[in-house]
Design an enzyme around this catalytic site. Structure first.
Site, short mmCIF file in Angstrom:
data_model
loop_
_atom_site.label_atom_id
_atom_site.label_comp_id
_atom_site.label_asym_id
_atom_site.label_seq_id
_atom_site.Cartn_x
_atom_site.Cartn_y
_atom_site.Cartn_z
N HIS A 37 0.84 -1.20 0.00
CA HIS A 37 0.00 0.00 0.00
C HIS A 37 0.87 1.25 0.00
CE1 HIS A 37 1.00 -0.15 4.26
NE2 HIS A 37 0.50 1.05 4.41
N ARG A 38 2.11 1.09 0.44
CA ARG A 38 3.11 2.15 0.32
C ARG A 38 4.38 1.52 -0.22
NH1 ARG A 38 1.59 6.96 2.27
NH2 ARG A 38 0.34 7.10 4.15
N LYS A 92 9.64 -2.61 3.31
CA LYS A 92 10.83 -2.55 4.16
C LYS A 92 10.80 -3.66 5.18
CE LYS A 92 14.28 0.17 5.66
NZ LYS A 92 15.13 -1.03 5.61
N LYS A 96 9.81 -8.87 4.75
CA LYS A 96 10.82 -9.57 5.56
C LYS A 96 11.46 -10.65 4.69
CE LYS A 96 12.22 -9.40 9.88
NZ LYS A 96 12.15 -8.14 10.67
N SER A 126 16.12 3.43 10.18
CA SER A 126 16.34 2.97 8.80
C SER A 126 15.69 3.95 7.83
CB SER A 126 15.73 1.58 8.59
OG SER A 126 16.63 0.59 8.99
P1 NAD Z 1 21.27 -10.71 16.66
O1 NAD Z 1 21.56 -11.85 15.77
O2 NAD Z 1 22.17 -9.53 16.63
O3 NAD Z 1 21.16 -11.19 18.19
C1 NAD Z 1 20.38 -12.24 18.65
C2 NAD Z 1 21.10 -12.86 19.84
O4 NAD Z 1 20.25 -13.79 20.49
C3 NAD Z 1 22.36 -13.61 19.43
O5 NAD Z 1 23.46 -13.13 20.18
C4 NAD Z 1 22.03 -15.06 19.74
O6 NAD Z 1 23.16 -15.83 20.13
C5 NAD Z 1 21.03 -14.90 20.89
N1 NAD Z 1 20.19 -16.07 21.12
C6 NAD Z 1 19.76 -17.00 20.23
N2 NAD Z 1 18.97 -17.90 20.83
C7 NAD Z 1 18.91 -17.56 22.13
C8 NAD Z 1 18.25 -18.11 23.28
N3 NAD Z 1 17.49 -19.21 23.18
N4 NAD Z 1 18.40 -17.48 24.46
C9 NAD Z 1 19.15 -16.38 24.58
N5 NAD Z 1 19.80 -15.81 23.52
C10 NAD Z 1 19.67 -16.39 22.33
O7 NAD Z 1 19.76 -10.30 16.30
P2 NAD Z 1 19.04 -8.90 16.59
O8 NAD Z 1 19.20 -8.06 15.39
O9 NAD Z 1 19.44 -8.39 17.92
O10 NAD Z 1 17.51 -9.37 16.61
C11 NAD Z 1 16.91 -9.94 17.77
C12 NAD Z 1 15.41 -9.81 17.64
O11 NAD Z 1 15.06 -8.42 17.49
C13 NAD Z 1 14.79 -10.53 16.46
O12 NAD Z 1 13.51 -10.98 16.84
C14 NAD Z 1 14.63 -9.43 15.42
O13 NAD Z 1 13.61 -9.69 14.49
C15 NAD Z 1 14.27 -8.27 16.33
N6 NAD Z 1 14.52 -6.94 15.73
C16 NAD Z 1 15.75 -6.59 15.32
C17 NAD Z 1 15.95 -5.31 14.79
C18 NAD Z 1 17.30 -4.81 14.39
O14 NAD Z 1 17.44 -3.61 14.10
N7 NAD Z 1 18.34 -5.62 14.38
C19 NAD Z 1 14.86 -4.43 14.67
C20 NAD Z 1 13.61 -4.83 15.12
C21 NAD Z 1 13.44 -6.10 15.66
#
Ligand code: NAD
Length: 467
Positions: free
Chosen positions: A63-64, A68, A104, A360
């Site tokens: 829709h936009r 992202k 995604k 972003s």
């Molecule tokens: P990342 O890969 O940098 O970090 C995730 C961490 O979680 C890793 O260090 C991993 O070892 C750890 N991990 C994995 N399984 C685990 C468990 N069972 N218990 C404890 N730790 C565990 O990922 P991220 O970018 O920090 O993303 C984390 C969450 O945040 C995801 O759900 C992602 O969709 C969400 N998110 C990320 C962003 C972003 O800007 N990176 C933005 C919005 C939402």
């Protein structure tokens, strides 16, 4: 059997939709995932063998434009997961007024099983697969980092895209979360975690809500547990600690630790880098499993790893008073209902981790304008501030010392502007959410969906449906 992730998102959607009066057909259109691409491509491994890699990209709503959403590297990636996460992106962008549709992507790999060279080949080939189908580009679809990916992967993506589209002047805007030297924006790395902190700070500032939890206002002095010390979890923990919260538990993939006196997150991360594990951190107690951290007594629980962490199975043992969903979908719908019944305050993922996409968006705007944020006006603003201060001196007959003058005349740089925009967004959105929650007598998650549905519906309503 647990409920599929996309079905969970849709059940929240349906619950919220009942508080709106949009046409049922339009609601179906908003809810549907518009496009899903699945690809299987070969990787030549370092030892010469060939492995087939599976990847997906979902565009939930166009829709936009552009759409992202991040690209994750995880063994849990499948079609259902990318569709659910893409839907969350649509609603998240609408909620925080970021003019994108939701998308995604994911590649089903355990990144720790591949060499740097192999990861680079996977990333570049996946980018090519997206490019070949017109699923990447500054006007089309703009990926970002997510679980298992970071600035390095974003650099490979922008380099591959630029190579494939050499005459595209806005090519740098094909992906966000890049290092600053590659067209990134100052403040993106910590943006999601800082946004999570702002969300918690806002929630903790409302005396009435804190009283209902048996807590005082403010972050200072509250106990917190953070699951996952990656990009989002680490920065959230860091900002919470800086604001005076006590980190009484931390969890990583290999295990979890606890210390009622508070853990220093930088020391834990440095220790993990050195030893490969957070376990046996000096002074702390190891927990039997990493999931046990979710059950620690604390004021604030921050799941910042993956989805489906607080479930029907463990929800009764979760003792936190406030849960800030830094990860996407960390609480299942069944656990959500149980927590609501118990009066636990849940800050929904759609709002809580929106800081990443907000910044972003700023990065994308910077890429399209080809100029560092604040570059044009900084000197002028500084000079204007100085003139005002000199006028104050003239009017009062008092002279300010040089340190006061330079301190007060300072103008915003890129990171200041980014943080200001991020804070403003998180504060405004929390106010709106709370208002809707009060008006409709619903929880914050339902309020977030109501707000997002209304905004997407408005876009469709004003634009009409083609043809
Ligand atoms: P990342 O890969 O940098 O970090 C995730 C961490 O979680 C890793 O260090 C991993 O070892 C750890 N991990 C994995 N399984 C685990 C468990 N069972 N218990 C404890 N730790 C565990 O990922 P991220 O970018 O920090 O993303 C984390 C969450 O945040 C995801 O759900 C992602 O969709 C969400 N998110 C990320 C962003 C972003 O800007 N990176 C933005 C919005 C939402």
């Amino acid at each position: 059997m647990s409920i599929p992730f996309f079905a969970q998102v849709n059940s929240y959607f349906d619950k919220a939709a009942r508080h709106t009066d949009h046409d049922p057909g339009l609601l179906q259109q908003i809810r549907a995932c518009n496009t899903v691409m699945r690809v299987a491509f070969p990787l030549e491994r370092d030892d010469g063998t060939i492995e087939v890699i599976d990847g997906w990209r979902a565009q939930h709503s166009t829709h936009r434009a552009p759409t992202k959403g991040g690209i994750r590297y995880s063994l849990m990636v499948d079609e259902d997961e990318v569709m659910a996460l893409a839907a969350l992106m649509t609603y998240k962008c609408a909620l925080v007024d970021v003019p994108f549709g939701g998308a995604k992507g994911g590649v089903r790999i355990d990144r720790t099983s591949y060499s740097d060279g192999e990861l680079e080949r996977i990333t570049r080939r996946f980018t090519f697969e997206l490019f070949a189908r017109n699923l990447i580009g500054p006007a089309v679809d703009v990926p970002a980092p997510d679980y298992g990916t970071g600035p390095r992967e974003m650099t490979w993506i922008v380099d591959t895209y630029t190579t494939l589209a050499p005459s595209q002047i806005d090519a740098a805007g094909c992906v966000t979360g890049k290092p600053v030297s590659q067209g990134g924006v100052r403040g993106r790395t910590e943006a999601t975690g800082l946004g999570v902190y702002y969300a918690i700070r806002e929630a903790c500032s409302v005396a009435e809500d804190m009283k209902a939890l048996g807590l005082g206002t403010g972050v200072e002095g509250k106990t917190a547990v953070v699951q996952g010390l990656g990009n989002v979890g680490y920065h959230t923990a860091k900002f919470l600690q800086e604001a005076g919260a006590l980190l009484v538990g931390l969890a990583e993939a290999e295990g979890a630790i606890q210390d009622a006196r508070g853990l220093d997150v930088d020391a834990v991360v440095a220790y993990r880098k050195e030893t490969g594990s957070i376990l046996d951190f000096p002074g702390a107690t190891n927990l039997p499993t990493n999931a046990a951290a979710l059950e620690l007594e604390c004021d604030i629980l921050v799941p910042a790893a993956l989805e489906n962490q607080v479930t029907r199975e463990n929800v009764d043992r979760v003792r936190a008073k406030l849960i800030a969903e830094a990860a996407n979908g960390p609480t299942t719908t069944e656990a959500n209902d149980a927590l609501l019944a118990r009066g636990v305050l849940q800050l929904p993922d759609m709002y809580t981790n929106a800081g990443g996409v907000v910044v972003s968006y700023f990065e994308w705007v910077k890429n399209l304008s080809h100029v560092r944020l604040g570059r044009m006006g900084r000197r002028f603003e500084q000079a204007s501030n100085l003139k005002i201060l000199h006028a104050v001196e003239a009017l009062t007959g008092r002279r300010l010392d040089d340190a006061t003058l330079t301190g007060a005349a300072v103008a915003a740089g890129e990171q200041d502007l980014v943080r200001s925009g991020l804070e403003d967004t998180m504060v405004e959105a929390y106010g709106e959410l709370r208002e809707i929650a009060r008006r409709e007598q619903v929880d914050l998650r339902t309020a977030a969906y109501i707000e997002a549905i209304d905004k997407v519906a408005r876009t469709y309503g004003e634009r009409g449906i083609f043809p």
